[in-house]
Design a protein around this motif. Structure first.
Motif, PDB file in Angstrom:
ATOM      1  N   GLN A  48      54.470  25.730  26.354  1.00 40.23           N
ATOM      2  CA  GLN A  48      55.156  26.057  27.594  1.00 40.23           C
ATOM      3  C   GLN A  48      55.089  27.559  27.871  1.00 40.23           C
ATOM      4  O   GLN A  48      54.967  27.981  29.022  1.00 40.23           O
ATOM      5  CB  GLN A  48      56.609  25.577  27.533  1.00 40.23           C
ATOM      6  N   GLN A  49      55.159  28.358  26.814  1.00 41.49           N
ATOM      7  CA  GLN A  49      55.029  29.806  26.972  1.00 41.49           C
ATOM      8  C   GLN A  49      53.566  30.189  27.222  1.00 41.49           C
ATOM      9  O   GLN A  49      53.263  30.999  28.103  1.00 41.49           O
ATOM     10  CB  GLN A  49      55.541  30.511  25.712  1.00 41.49           C
ATOM     11  N   GLN A 110      55.802  14.733  31.535  1.00 37.18           N
ATOM     12  CA  GLN A 110      55.448  14.616  32.954  1.00 37.18           C
ATOM     13  C   GLN A 110      55.801  15.900  33.687  1.00 37.18           C
ATOM     14  O   GLN A 110      55.027  16.396  34.523  1.00 37.18           O
ATOM     15  CB  GLN A 110      56.163  13.422  33.578  1.00 37.18           C
ATOM     16  N   GLN A 111      56.955  16.439  33.382  1.00 37.88           N
ATOM     17  CA  GLN A 111      57.380  17.686  34.017  1.00 37.88           C
ATOM     18  C   GLN A 111      56.477  18.847  33.600  1.00 37.88           C
ATOM     19  O   GLN A 111      56.124  19.707  34.415  1.00 37.88           O
ATOM     20  CB  GLN A 111      58.831  17.982  33.653  1.00 37.88           C
ATOM     21  N   LEU A 112      56.089  18.849  32.321  1.00 37.19           N
ATOM     22  CA  LEU A 112      55.228  19.922  31.832  1.00 37.19           C
ATOM     23  C   LEU A 112      53.864  19.877  32.517  1.00 37.19           C
ATOM     24  O   LEU A 112      53.332  20.924  32.930  1.00 37.19           O
ATOM     25  CB  LEU A 112      55.060  19.798  30.318  1.00 37.19           C
ATOM     26  N   PHE A 113      53.298  18.696  32.653  1.00 40.18           N
ATOM     27  CA  PHE A 113      52.011  18.565  33.336  1.00 40.18           C
ATOM     28  C   PHE A 113      52.132  18.974  34.805  1.00 40.18           C
ATOM     29  O   PHE A 113      51.227  19.601  35.357  1.00 40.18           O
ATOM     30  CB  PHE A 113      51.481  17.131  33.221  1.00 40.18           C
ATOM     31  N   ALA A 114      53.242  18.604  35.426  1.00 40.62           N
ATOM     32  CA  ALA A 114      53.448  18.987  36.820  1.00 40.62           C
ATOM     33  C   ALA A 114      53.567  20.503  36.950  1.00 40.62           C
ATOM     34  O   ALA A 114      52.997  21.116  37.866  1.00 40.62           O
ATOM     35  CB  ALA A 114      54.699  18.309  37.376  1.00 40.62           C
ATOM     36  N   GLU A 115      54.300  21.119  36.018  1.00 45.82           N
ATOM     37  CA  GLU A 115      54.458  22.575  36.037  1.00 45.82           C
ATOM     38  C   GLU A 115      53.117  23.264  35.839  1.00 45.82           C
ATOM     39  O   GLU A 115      52.780  24.229  36.542  1.00 45.82           O
ATOM     40  CB  GLU A 115      55.446  22.996  34.938  1.00 45.82           C
ATOM     41  N   TYR A 116      52.338  22.749  34.881  1.00 43.81           N
ATOM     42  CA  TYR A 116      51.033  23.363  34.636  1.00 43.81           C
ATOM     43  C   TYR A 116      50.094  23.118  35.824  1.00 43.81           C
ATOM     44  O   TYR A 116      49.301  23.992  36.190  1.00 43.81           O
ATOM     45  CB  TYR A 116      50.417  22.820  33.353  1.00 43.81           C
TER      46      TYR A 116
END
Length: 617
Positions: A48-49, A110-116
């Motif tokens: 995430q970082q 899912q949120q991480l993929f959306a953020e990326y």
């Protein structure tokens, strides 16, 4: 070897309620991915970082070949690590869908993929400004950039369907919502659906998906009828909920279709693999033109079962009376490994690793996701297989089917860079169905007894029914419902019921008294997860025809034919799927694979009919 395991042993294993009671050797070892949940959490926070650094490439992608290579390598490595995280969370959740912790971890991903996706929304719009001459110059300047050649040239091919940076950012964020219908369906179906309980031979049985699959194959016709009616009528009590979920999924697909400027959801789904929509429509046309072959199979089943009238609930029953093809896991593994001999020692040795090193989660347990799959997305580790093994021939066939996927992923991951390691859904089912063909061929070589031979030949026909005809019916249903929503119609569960029942009755010859499709079968669509994958299922059928053609080359062809097939399994996404199949030895632009498949189905039926005549039936 024909197994002699008692049927009661299989039932006992299939009804184990608590996962902790299952022997460790029958459970997959997810610690190969991450030692603990805490290790997973630490890696997620690290990624995430790390992913914030991708913005340093914004506005610079086309400045030099070196910068482009650096950016694509950074992106590829990060996605590889994110997919590994996602695989762990997903499989942890699947082994017991009632555990909210892992459902939450899936949502986090899912949120991480959306953020990326939002962070990298600048990439494709920038890349789309590349001209062919500049791109070729970059390939000359940086040899390692050729790793991404297929991705880059394919992206430019789809230039008309990409938007500005702002549009791409919105589409990335839309993924937070687009999967909701599928997620709700999965959670409701696997974890919260109030499955009916029924009395079967004095025993109270919860009719969950695993038990439905088990008891629908009962030799007792009254049991089959009761199980089907109970299961589907329970589904229909939630017709409105299932209808709203499926309608929501279609609308999500329609949103992406319009945003990407495609003419239809079908065109958008097929364009990823550069597959002409004519391939899809020709499949439906060819199958509908050969329903007489399907009806011949249904009439053969009616004859073999000694029935005056065949019903839909008879379709999973044993074809041959008192031939209960039951296999322990160990017996299934032995037969599978022997059947794979034409593919060579290396192929067999890796298959042994899958069986011996806990790549497989074998048995059902309470709350476990239904069905079976192979997950080959953990590039740096190894593929995994989820099973719900019930000890039948069909379970052995499913196991070798999923092993085919696993070997496809394993060989591709070993040979290709991560950027090219994924393979199109269009070719995904070739390796799996070819494995099934090899198993059938091996079992038929061992068996001379007429009754047992009929059962094995019948299993091939079951595969043809389930993969070619049934999946094409599903594909036609998908086409119908997507077309109607695209025209502005709002569809409800009642609409899906009506459309599905009419279509199923046409395929199964209900009005011709070939096979009676009872009214409650209208609910079957509501428990099919593949309708949330958007035009996935037709590829089971096309792959079945491709694998029929290729299996002849593997079994009876030359060493060169087998080498070409193994090269195909290692090719990943270095070419478009239709081109890969041409390299393997089959051309899906022609009707030859389909024609060969229909000819084989009729040949098998002719042999079975001859055996029946010889037996005086």
């Amino acid at each position: 070897m024909i197994a002699t395991m008692l049927f009661s042993t299989t039932v006992a294993v299939s009804q184990m309620k608590v996962r902790d009671e299952l022997p460790e050797k029958y459970k997959w070892n997810l610690s190969d991915l991450y030692a603990t949940d805490e290790a997973w959490r630490a890696e997620k926070e690290k990624i995430q970082q790390k992913m914030q650094e991708v913005t340093r490439y914004q506005g610079k992608l086309t400045q030099s070949a070196a910068t482009l290579l650096e950016a694509l390598s950074f992106n590829s490595t990060l996605i590889k690590d994110m997919v590994r995280l996602s695989s762990y969370a997903s499989m942890k959740s699947d082994q017991d869908t009632r555990v909210t912790k892992y459902a939450g971890m899936k949502q986090e991903m899912q949120q991480l993929f959306a953020e990326y996706g939002a962070l990298t929304s600048f990439m494709e719009p920038e890349l789309l400004t590349l001209q062919e001459e500049q791109l070729n110059r970059f390939f000359t300047q940086e040899k390692e950039l050729t790793t991404y050649k297929f991705y880059l040239t394919d992206l430019l091919r789809k230039r008309a369907h990409r938007g500005s940076e702002e549009v791409e950012k919105v589409l990335a964020y839309s993924s937070l919502m687009s999967g909701n219908a599928a997620n709700i369906f999965s959670t409701f179906s696997n974890a919260e659906f109030p499955h009916a309980e029924i009395d079967l031979n004095g025993e109270r049985i919860k009719l969950n998906p695993a038990n439905f699959a088990l008891y629908r194959a009962s030799e007792d016709r009254n049991v089959r009828s009761k199980v089907f009616e109970t299961y589907f009528r329970k589904l229909n009590e939630f017709q409105r909920t299932f209808g709203a979920q499926l309608y929501g999924n279609i609308n999500a697909a329609l949103f992406a279709t319009k945003a990407r400027k495609y003419e239809s959801t079908l065109q958008r789904a097929l364009d990823d693999g550069n597959i002409p929509t004519a391939v899809f429509h020709n499949l439906i046309k060819n199958v509908n033109g050969n329903l007489e072959t399907f009806h011949r199979y249904l009439n053969l089943r009616k004859r073999m079962m000694g029935l005056d009238t065949l019903h839909y609930y008879d379709l999973y029953a044993p074809l041959v009376e008192k031939v209960d093809l039951a296999y322990t896991v160990e017996e299934a593994v032995e037969n599978i490994l022997k059947s794979l001999k034409p593919l060579g020692t290396d192929y067999i040795n890796v298959s042994k690793k899958a069986f011996n090193e806990r790549w497989i989660d074998m048995y059902p347990n309470e709350g476990k996701r239904s069905g079976a799959y192979s997950n080959g997305s953990a590039y740096d580790v190894h593929p995994y297989i989820l099973m719900n093994y019930n000890g039948k021939y069909n379970d052995m066939s499913t196991l070798t089917h999923e092993l085919g996927h696993t070997m496809h992923s394993y060989l591709t991951n070993k040979k290709q860079h991560f950027a090219n390691a994924d393979y199109s859904i269009f070719v995904a089912e070739v390796a799996s169905t070819l494995n099934e063909e090899l198993l059938n061929d091996y079992m038929l070589q061992q068996i001379k007894d007429d009754k047992t031979r009929l059962a094995i030949l019948g299993n091939y026909l079951e595969g043809a029914k389930g993969t070619l005809f049934r999946q094409t019916q599903f594909a036609e249903f998908e086409s119908m419902i997507h077309d109607r929503v695209a025209k502005g119609e709002a569809l409800t569960g009642e609409d899906f019921d009506q459309m599905y029942l009419e279509l199923t009755r046409r395929y199964y010859g209900h009005d011709k008294n070939v096979c009676i499709v009872d009214d409650y079968i209208k609910s079957e669509w509501s428990y099919i997860p593949h309708f949330y994958y958007n035009f996935y299922v037709y590829q089971y059928a096309t792959s079945f025809t491709a694998s029929t053609a290729l299996s002849e080359k593997v079994l009876r062809g030359t060493d060169e034919d087998r080498r070409r097939y193994l090269d195909f399994l290692s090719a990943g996404s270095t070419k478009y799927p239709v081109e890969l199949l041409v390299d393997a030895g089959v051309d899906m632009n022609t009707s030859e694979p389909f024609d060969l498949t229909i000819a084989k189905i009729n040949k098998v039926m002719a042999e079975m009919e001859a055996i029946l005549t010889r037996m005086g039936k």
